[in-house]
Design an enzyme around this catalytic site. Structure first.
Site, mmCIF file in Angstrom:
data_model
loop_
_atom_site.group_PDB
_atom_site.id
_atom_site.type_symbol
_atom_site.label_atom_id
_atom_site.label_comp_id
_atom_site.label_asym_id
_atom_site.label_seq_id
_atom_site.Cartn_x
_atom_site.Cartn_y
_atom_site.Cartn_z
ATOM 1 N N PHE A 158 0.860 -1.239 0.182
ATOM 2 C CA PHE A 158 0.134 0.015 0.053
ATOM 3 C C PHE A 158 1.050 1.136 -0.098
ATOM 4 C CE2 PHE A 158 0.890 -0.026 4.772
ATOM 5 C CZ PHE A 158 1.094 1.133 4.832
ATOM 6 N N GLU B 211 -5.420 -3.401 -2.305
ATOM 7 C CA GLU B 211 -6.548 -3.171 -2.373
ATOM 8 C C GLU B 211 -7.155 -1.805 -1.448
ATOM 9 O OE1 GLU B 211 -4.962 -5.605 -0.770
ATOM 10 O OE2 GLU B 211 -5.785 -6.419 1.073
ATOM 11 N N CYS C 209 9.550 1.596 3.431
ATOM 12 C CA CYS C 209 10.340 0.321 3.643
ATOM 13 C C CYS C 209 11.936 0.969 3.944
ATOM 14 C CB CYS C 209 10.557 -0.478 2.565
ATOM 15 S SG CYS C 209 11.262 -0.085 1.083
ATOM 16 N N SER D 171 5.038 -7.189 3.339
ATOM 17 C CA SER D 171 5.626 -7.635 4.535
ATOM 18 C C SER D 171 6.371 -9.045 4.313
ATOM 19 C CB SER D 171 4.607 -7.580 5.647
ATOM 20 O OG SER D 171 3.544 -8.717 5.201
ATOM 21 N N GLU E 56 8.888 -4.595 13.155
ATOM 22 C CA GLU E 56 8.883 -3.239 12.080
ATOM 23 C C GLU E 56 7.391 -2.318 12.604
ATOM 24 O OE1 GLU E 56 7.269 -4.213 8.101
ATOM 25 O OE2 GLU E 56 8.519 -2.718 7.295
ATOM 26 N N LYS F 166 -1.348 -6.902 -9.575
ATOM 27 C CA LYS F 166 -2.329 -7.004 -8.637
ATOM 28 C C LYS F 166 -1.835 -6.002 -7.425
ATOM 29 C CE LYS F 166 -3.223 -8.134 -4.733
ATOM 30 N NZ LYS F 166 -3.647 -7.175 -3.704
HETATM 31 P P1 NAD Z 1 1.391 -7.067 2.809
HETATM 32 O O1 NAD Z 1 2.359 -7.999 3.108
HETATM 33 O O2 NAD Z 1 0.150 -6.835 3.853
HETATM 34 O O3 NAD Z 1 0.483 -6.730 1.706
HETATM 35 C C1 NAD Z 1 1.078 -6.483 0.264
HETATM 36 C C2 NAD Z 1 0.507 -7.440 -0.620
HETATM 37 O O4 NAD Z 1 0.134 -8.751 -0.349
HETATM 38 C C3 NAD Z 1 -0.913 -6.533 -1.088
HETATM 39 O O5 NAD Z 1 -1.177 -6.582 -2.315
HETATM 40 C C4 NAD Z 1 -2.186 -7.593 -0.429
HETATM 41 O O6 NAD Z 1 -3.099 -7.760 -0.936
HETATM 42 C C5 NAD Z 1 -1.242 -8.941 -0.527
HETATM 43 N N1 NAD Z 1 -1.366 -9.893 0.657
HETATM 44 C C6 NAD Z 1 -1.415 -9.912 1.815
HETATM 45 N N2 NAD Z 1 -1.703 -11.009 2.495
HETATM 46 C C7 NAD Z 1 -1.206 -11.987 1.521
HETATM 47 C C8 NAD Z 1 -1.357 -13.529 1.681
HETATM 48 N N3 NAD Z 1 -1.659 -13.984 2.773
HETATM 49 N N4 NAD Z 1 -1.084 -14.084 0.406
HETATM 50 C C9 NAD Z 1 -0.833 -13.342 -0.755
HETATM 51 N N5 NAD Z 1 -0.874 -12.005 -0.603
HETATM 52 C C10 NAD Z 1 -1.402 -11.183 0.295
HETATM 53 O O7 NAD Z 1 1.827 -5.435 3.028
HETATM 54 P P2 NAD Z 1 1.492 -3.725 2.987
HETATM 55 O O8 NAD Z 1 0.911 -3.753 4.351
HETATM 56 O O9 NAD Z 1 0.538 -3.677 1.867
HETATM 57 O O10 NAD Z 1 2.899 -2.955 3.082
HETATM 58 C C11 NAD Z 1 3.669 -2.943 3.967
HETATM 59 C C12 NAD Z 1 4.779 -3.805 4.082
HETATM 60 O O11 NAD Z 1 5.574 -3.860 2.836
HETATM 61 C C13 NAD Z 1 5.941 -3.464 5.138
HETATM 62 O O12 NAD Z 1 6.378 -4.648 5.616
HETATM 63 C C14 NAD Z 1 7.074 -2.726 4.149
HETATM 64 O O13 NAD Z 1 8.375 -2.891 4.786
HETATM 65 C C15 NAD Z 1 6.973 -3.672 3.080
HETATM 66 N N6 NAD Z 1 7.593 -2.826 1.986
HETATM 67 C C16 NAD Z 1 9.014 -3.463 1.416
HETATM 68 C C17 NAD Z 1 9.458 -2.807 0.408
HETATM 69 C C18 NAD Z 1 10.697 -3.219 0.207
HETATM 70 O O14 NAD Z 1 11.597 -2.704 -1.017
HETATM 71 N N7 NAD Z 1 11.346 -4.125 0.687
HETATM 72 C C19 NAD Z 1 8.589 -1.742 -0.252
HETATM 73 C C20 NAD Z 1 7.755 -1.267 0.224
HETATM 74 C C21 NAD Z 1 7.092 -1.938 1.260
#
Ligand code: NAD
Length: 502
Positions: free
Chosen positions: A154, A181, A286, A231, A393, A178
């Protein structure tokens, strides 16, 4: 948009906007004031299948389209993104809550990736060696592979998809995105531009949804590879599923980024730099630093005092309010009420584990935004390595300050952490800086730079628990992910000269 009757978003598949077959949907909320901006459909396996099938059909012809022609569509996209820059930035701010200066910086990064991918005629060049054996030549071809999926987080609704999409597509693959959401509107706006760029139907597709759609994409037999950003627990699952189903995978995960302040650091400059790194985007980057590690008693005392003083001066509010619009330091809300409650409960755990609260951002009220998800800058000192606050985090405007006796102690704490996304050192001393660069187990290192996020010409990605991948995002590096190296070993037998025509 009537927030009592929000419109249902559509997927973009095979060059057309389509209503998904799945009937479930959830609200998209403006996190600043709680207004409902739209409803986002939660696509299911059939919707994902539709998009993958379109991408598969488009692949053959697209992969044979001359690379310069593929790039000409990308250049048009970059131009349209520039022309619509301010609207796209506002869209990011409206649904994600980051400040407008932050959203503009995000858009610049997104466009920069499109620009870099337009160098694909050079980026995807192979190699060759003549006479690698007697009269035998060796050649490495870099060829597009097929259908790639991308699952986005997000916090960067525009930039993160563009770490992958332009490179995958310009190198001759087709793509199914994708998006998150929680922030689907930014990609709706981008796809309205993508459809004006002349890409053949099916080359770039958009599917809205949550983990159901993600899982369908990852499990799909006709998808060749997945780029995931989110994450670490989810990244790990994605990587496991890709390994099981034989897909290429790059899954970038969570972070806990340290800023190490050495006794010789130029504190007058460093404190402001740390403020932007820790609190910008309300700590939801991140690459946001969330741990300040001070080496020495005096450094620790000075940083606690000076950082807390400047953190108090940060404006918190609706980033689209007139008086915040150009305030580069101002912070908006966190993404949701769930996120707010999680962050507040972590602050409480920290206090119960013995941390000293130097600045408390809980309970902040923003007039006119009573339904927004705001937390003000929060600073905790006396935090120990290994405590919940240090391990977790937090992903909010919460900074912890730790004290170490030496650089070795700080490097050890970083290297023992589960995550290794980024880390920075503030020092004028080349010896300390060099040790930090070479010994710290983090993928992106800063020296007197608080957010060491590389430009698009360089790879992006962490180490250890922050990444499940061999190949990182963006730049020439990601082209290796999106192309297969095929090695040709070639010779020809001697021939008589052709007989001249009569
Ligand atoms: P998230 O892991 O909750 O969701 C990321 C994506 O995965 C979304 O599109 C979501 O719909 C999908 N998703 C969620 N649960 C899932 C599952 N069980 N199986 C498959 N898909 C699933 O992350 P978020 O809250 O949207 O974003 C924040 C996180 O992203 C933080 O941990 C941040 O550090 C990380 N992030 C990392 C980087 C990097 O470069 N390492 C960059 C941006 C964000």
């Amino acid at each position: 948009m009537d927030s009592n009757n929000p419109s249902l978003l559509q997927n973009h598949v095979d060059g057309r906007w389509v209503t998904p077959a799945a009937e479930d949907s959830v609200d998209v909320q403006n996190p600043s004031d709680g207004r409902i901006l739209a409803r986002v459909p939660l696509s299911g396996a059939a919707d994902v299948d539709h998009a993958v099938a379109a991408a598969r059909t488009a692949f053959g012809e697209w992969s044979r389209t001359p690379v310069a022609e593929r790039c000409s569509h990308m250049r048009m996209l970059a131009q349209l993104m520039r022309e619509n820059f301010e609207d796209l930035a506002r869209q990011i701010t409206e649904e994600m809550g980051k400040s407008l200066p932050d959203a503009r910086a995000e858009m610049k990064r997104a466009i920069e990736n499109v620009d870099v991918a337009c160098g694909m005629p050079t980026l995807m060049q192979g190699e060759n060696v003549t006479n690698c054996a007697a009269d035998i030549d060796g050649e490495v071809l870099r060829l597009p592979i097929g259908v790639f999926g991308m699952i986005a987080p997000f916090n960067f609704p525009a930039m993160v998809p563009f770490w992958f999409l332009p490179y995958a597509v310009a190198s001759g693959n087709t793509f199914v995105l994708k998006c998150s959401e929680q922030v689907p509107l930014t990609m709706q706006a981008h796809f309205r531009l993508i459809e004006r760029c002349g890409f053949p139907p099916g080359v770039i597709n958009l599917v809205n949804g949550d983990k159901i759609a993600s899982q369908a994409l990852v499990e799909h037999a006709d998808v060749d590879g997945i780029s995931f950003v989110g994450s670490s627990p989810v990244a790990r699952k994605i990587a496991e599923a890709c390994a099981r189903t034989g897909k290429r995978c790059q899954a970038l995960g969570s972070a806990k980024n340290y800023l190490v302040v050495m006794p010789d650091a130029k504190l007058d400059r460093v404190v402001q730099n740390m403020l932007t790194s820790c609190l910008g985007c309300a700590g939801q980057r991140c690459m946001a630093a969330s741990v300040i590690a001070c080496v020495g008693d005096q450094t620790y005392r000075q940083v606690c005092d000076q950082f807390t003083a400047v953190a108090k001066s940060v404006n918190v509010g609706n980033p689209l309010d007139d008086h915040f619009m150009d305030d580069a330091q101002a912070i908006g809300p966190v993404i949701s009420d769930d996120a707010k409650r999680r962050i507040q409960s972590l602050i409480q755990v920290g206090i119960e584990e013995g941390a000293t609260l130097l600045l408390d951002g809980r309970g902040i009220q923003i007039s006119g935004c009573e339904d927004g998800h705001f937390i003000g800058p929060t600073v905790l000192a006396d935090v120990q390595p290994g405590s919940t606050l240090e391990r977790t985090e937090i992903f909010g405007p919460v900074v912890i300050i730790l004290k170490f006796d030496s650089l070795d102690g700080a490097i050890t704490a970083i290297n023992q952490h589960e995550y290794g996304n980024g880390a920075s050192i503030y020092t004028q001393n080349g010896y300390w800086a060099r040790r930090f660069k070479t010994e710290t187990l983090a993928g992106m290192i800063g020296v007197n730079v608080g957010i060491p996020a590389p430009v698009a010409y360089l790879p992006f990605g962490g180490m250890r628990g922050s990444i499940f991948a061999d190949i990182k995002g963006q730049s020439k590096e990601v082209v290796r992910f999106f192309t297969e190296s095929k090695i040709v070993t070639e010779r020809y037998w001697p021939e008589e000269d052709p007989i001249p025509a009569e």
